[in-house]
Design a protein around this motif. Structure first.
Motif, PDB file in Angstrom:
ATOM      1  N   GLY A  83       0.952 -10.439  -4.963  1.00 42.12           N
ATOM      2  CA  GLY A  83       1.482  -9.214  -4.179  1.00 42.12           C
ATOM      3  C   GLY A  83       0.609  -9.035  -2.948  1.00 42.12           C
ATOM      4  N   VAL A  84      -0.408  -9.678  -2.670  1.00 40.47           N
ATOM      5  CA  VAL A  84      -1.529  -9.541  -1.869  1.00 40.47           C
ATOM      6  C   VAL A  84      -1.725 -10.229  -0.776  1.00 40.47           C
ATOM      7  CG1 VAL A  84      -2.780  -7.615  -3.098  1.00 40.47           C
ATOM      8  CG2 VAL A  84      -3.268 -10.088  -3.669  1.00 40.47           C
TER       9      VAL A  84
ATOM     10  N   ASP B  27       0.054  -2.459  -4.370  1.00 40.40           N
ATOM     11  CA  ASP B  27       0.078  -1.116  -4.107  1.00 40.40           C
ATOM     12  C   ASP B  27      -1.482  -0.872  -3.564  1.00 40.40           C
ATOM     13  OD1 ASP B  27       2.617  -0.251  -4.166  1.00 40.40           O
ATOM     14  OD2 ASP B  27       2.149   0.906  -6.232  1.00 40.40           O
ATOM     15  N   VAL B  28      -2.153  -1.438  -4.270  1.00 40.62           N
ATOM     16  CA  VAL B  28      -3.838  -1.527  -4.416  1.00 40.62           C
ATOM     17  C   VAL B  28      -4.412  -2.376  -3.683  1.00 40.62           C
ATOM     18  CG1 VAL B  28      -3.703   0.444  -5.859  1.00 40.62           C
ATOM     19  CG2 VAL B  28      -3.963  -1.828  -6.687  1.00 40.62           C
ATOM     20  N   GLY B  29      -4.133  -3.203  -2.636  1.00 43.06           N
ATOM     21  CA  GLY B  29      -4.457  -4.355  -2.173  1.00 43.06           C
ATOM     22  C   GLY B  29      -6.091  -4.630  -1.853  1.00 43.06           C
ATOM     23  N   GLU B  30      -6.561  -3.166  -1.566  1.00 43.63           N
ATOM     24  CA  GLU B  30      -8.206  -3.212  -1.090  1.00 43.63           C
ATOM     25  C   GLU B  30      -8.711  -3.204  -2.269  1.00 43.63           C
ATOM     26  OE1 GLU B  30      -8.548   0.416   1.225  1.00 43.63           O
ATOM     27  OE2 GLU B  30      -8.115   1.611  -0.094  1.00 43.63           O
TER      28      GLU B  30
ATOM     29  N   THR C 109      -3.609 -18.607  -4.038  1.00 42.61           N
ATOM     30  CA  THR C 109      -2.051 -18.941  -4.020  1.00 42.61           C
ATOM     31  C   THR C 109      -1.840 -18.158  -2.702  1.00 42.61           C
ATOM     32  OG1 THR C 109      -1.300 -16.647  -5.130  1.00 42.61           O
ATOM     33  CG2 THR C 109      -1.844 -18.737  -6.352  1.00 42.61           C
ATOM     34  N   PRO C 110      -0.276 -18.272  -2.292  1.00 39.66           N
ATOM     35  CA  PRO C 110       0.198 -17.643  -0.927  1.00 39.66           C
ATOM     36  C   PRO C 110      -0.097 -16.080  -0.945  1.00 39.66           C
ATOM     37  CG  PRO C 110       1.504 -19.402  -1.514  1.00 39.66           C
ATOM     38  CD  PRO C 110       0.488 -19.325  -2.759  1.00 39.66           C
TER      39      PRO C 110
ATOM     40  N   SER D  32       0.831  -1.113   0.006  1.00 42.33           N
ATOM     41  CA  SER D  32      -0.176   0.071  -0.049  1.00 42.33           C
ATOM     42  C   SER D  32       1.028   1.254  -0.236  1.00 42.33           C
ATOM     43  CB  SER D  32      -0.832  -0.108   1.299  1.00 42.33           C
ATOM     44  OG  SER D  32      -1.614  -1.135   1.455  1.00 42.33           O
ATOM     45  N   ALA D  33       1.857   1.187  -0.940  1.00 45.11           N
ATOM     46  CA  ALA D  33       2.668   2.496  -1.053  1.00 45.11           C
ATOM     47  C   ALA D  33       1.836   3.867  -1.003  1.00 45.11           C
ATOM     48  CB  ALA D  33       3.772   2.333  -1.975  1.00 45.11           C
ATOM     49  N   PRO D  34       0.876   4.024  -2.002  1.00 41.57           N
ATOM     50  CA  PRO D  34      -0.160   5.186  -2.076  1.00 41.57           C
ATOM     51  C   PRO D  34      -0.347   5.608  -0.526  1.00 41.57           C
ATOM     52  CG  PRO D  34      -0.564   3.653  -3.823  1.00 41.57           C
ATOM     53  CD  PRO D  34       0.298   2.837  -2.824  1.00 41.57           C
ATOM     54  N   HIS D  35      -0.945   4.859   0.155  1.00 47.78           N
ATOM     55  CA  HIS D  35      -1.412   5.305   1.545  1.00 47.78           C
ATOM     56  C   HIS D  35      -0.213   5.926   2.285  1.00 47.78           C
ATOM     57  CE1 HIS D  35      -5.085   2.779   0.640  1.00 47.78           C
ATOM     58  NE2 HIS D  35      -5.524   3.886   1.395  1.00 47.78           N
TER      59      HIS D  35
END
Ligand code: S3P
Ligand code: PEP
Length: 432
Positions: free
Chosen positions: A339-340, A316-319, A368-369, A204-207
């Motif tokens: 990546g999530v 970056d945008v997991g949500e 997946t993991p 979540s780099a943007p946050h």
């Protein structure tokens, strides 16, 4: 999996199916993330602040109540304009964090600045959400914390009215909020803070950029020029007039409706320069077949009715993963999301919940993991459990546009960030 029992009665809901392309112009509530940060920074400032067009929802009302409990004057009676007048922070107080990551991670550092004891707890499931690294970091910065339960919450912060601060190492791979929480309160630490992340990448780099941007807007000196290191100088925060942008993550299911139905959805009131990851969203929706434009009318998404599969790192945008998964189900080719892994620690284990509920509708989906693999095939209607997770409800609603008979066990969970979701959604789909 499976969340512990919620106290709120569940609200079953059948997602409406779209018979025509959806065309809508919407004004949506303010950003949860900006509202939460503005409340915290305002409570810690030297003078009064206002929040224009804040989000009124469970997460932000809990944030306001938590800060008010410690002595800040927070008035939220006017929907358009909330007022915050700082006041010396004191205990004893109790903070109900609900299921809100922002409240559980942004308020304990503030409580360390209060004079007196502040207890924290929330919904049963929130006790499983990652908090340990923040507790350890605060302790190493000079805050006394008693963890009274078997996990991280419930806990008690034994505030003395000041935090020494200084350098701290943290593994924030489980949540960017662990860093944001430390940074937001840090201008008020005697020595400020230098936070160094060590571990797998912080999501979540943007946050994190939003945290730095809003701290600077409130007058703090922040250095984020070294990757994984954030330094905040000690100094006063200024009260100010915060303009809260519409919530981009909350808008995504509405934009997805344009893609699924070949329609057009405009979000009014979108600023020309945003603190939210609008460029990332634009790129993802365009790759899935949408067209995204910004004009004086707002932010507009158009679809053709054909959705393409997507291979993307969503760290970056997991949500956004949940609504993108719903789109991927209706696509013309497979999707792979990576990546999530950290969203297993969100409102529920989102990867497991998505795999389980979509499998129940006949989907070919593999967990997946750190992500999901989706091979589209026709879905059938059926029950879709939401696990107290607002974005599970959004995903189910998007699916229901194209698949008749999607029955959510509880749409009331959308009150976490948008209580008006079911009404707005039904109005958009039926055109009434
Ligand atoms: O700081 C914030 O306002 C948020 C950061 C992100 O958390 P994670 O880094 O835990 O994903 C995001 O998913 C959450 O909805 C809001
Ligand atoms: C992860 C989310 O919320 P929280 O702020 O509770 O972490 C979310 O809103 O998707």
């Amino acid at each position: 999996m499976g969340n512990l029992t919620a106290t709120r009665p569940s609200q079953p809901w059948t997602a409406p199916t779209a018979s025509d392309p959806v065309t809508a112009t919407l004004r949506l509530p303010g950003s949860k993330s900006m509202t939460a940060r503005a409340l915290v920074l305002s409570a810690l400032a030297a003078g009064p602040s206002t929040l224009a067009r804040p989000l009124r929802a469970r997460d932000t009302e809990l944030m306001a109540a938590g800060l008010r409990g410690m002595g800040a004057h927070v008035s939220i009676s006017d929907d358009e304009r909330w007022l915050v007048r700082p006041h010396p922070l004191v205990g004893p107080a109790h903070v109900d964090v609900g299921l809100a990551g922002t409240v559980m991670r942004f308020v304990p550092p503030v409580a360390g600045l209060a004079d007196g004891q502040v207890t924290f707890d929330g919904d049963p499931y929130v006790r499983t959400r990652p908090l340990g690294p923040l507790i350890a970091a605060l302790r190493s910065l000079g805050v006394r914390i008693d963890v009274t339960g078997s996990g991280s919450l419930p806990l008690t912060v034994l505030g003395t009215g000041r935090i020494t601060g200084g350098e701290v190492v943290i593994d924030a791979s489980a949540s960017s909020q662990l860093v944001s929480g430390l940074l937001l309160a840090a201008p008020r630490f005697d020595r400020g803070v230098v936070v160094r992340h060590v571990g797998p990448p912080v999501p979540s780099a943007p946050h994190l950029r939003m945290t730095v941007q809003m701290l600077r807007a409130a007058g703090a000196a922040v250095d984020d020029s070294t990757p994984d290191v954030w330094a905040v100088e000690p100094g006063p925060l200024t009260g100010r007039a915060w303009e809260i942008e519409p919530d981009l993550s909350g808008a995504v299911p509405f934009f997805a409706a344009a893609l699924v139905t070949g329609g057009e959805v405009t979000l009014q009131g979108w600023p020309h320069s945003s603190a939210q990851p609008v460029e990332q969203l634009r790129s993802l929706l365009q790759r899935m077949g949408g067209e995204v434009t910004l004009s004086t009318d707002g932010l507009t998404v158009r679809g053709t009715g054909v959705v393409h599969g997507l291979t993307a790192d969503l760290s970056d945008v997991g949500e956004l993963t949940l609504v993108l998964t719903a789109l991927a189900m209706l696509a013309d080719s497979p999707s792979v999301f990576t990546g999530v892994g950290h969203i297993r620690g969100h409102e529920t284990d989102r990867l497991a919940a998505l795999a389980r509920e979509f499998s129940g509708l006949g989907a070919d989906i593999t967990e997946t993991p750190d992500g999901l693999e989706i091979r589209p095939r026709p879905l059938r209607g059926g029950t879709f459990r939401t696990y107290q997770d607002h974005r599970m409800a959004h995903a189910a609603a998007v699916t229901g546009l194209a698949v008749p008979g999607i029955e959510l066990d509880d749409v009331g969970c959308t009150s976490k960030t948008m209580p008006e979701f079911p009404a707005l959604w039904s109005a958009m789909v039926t055109g009434k």
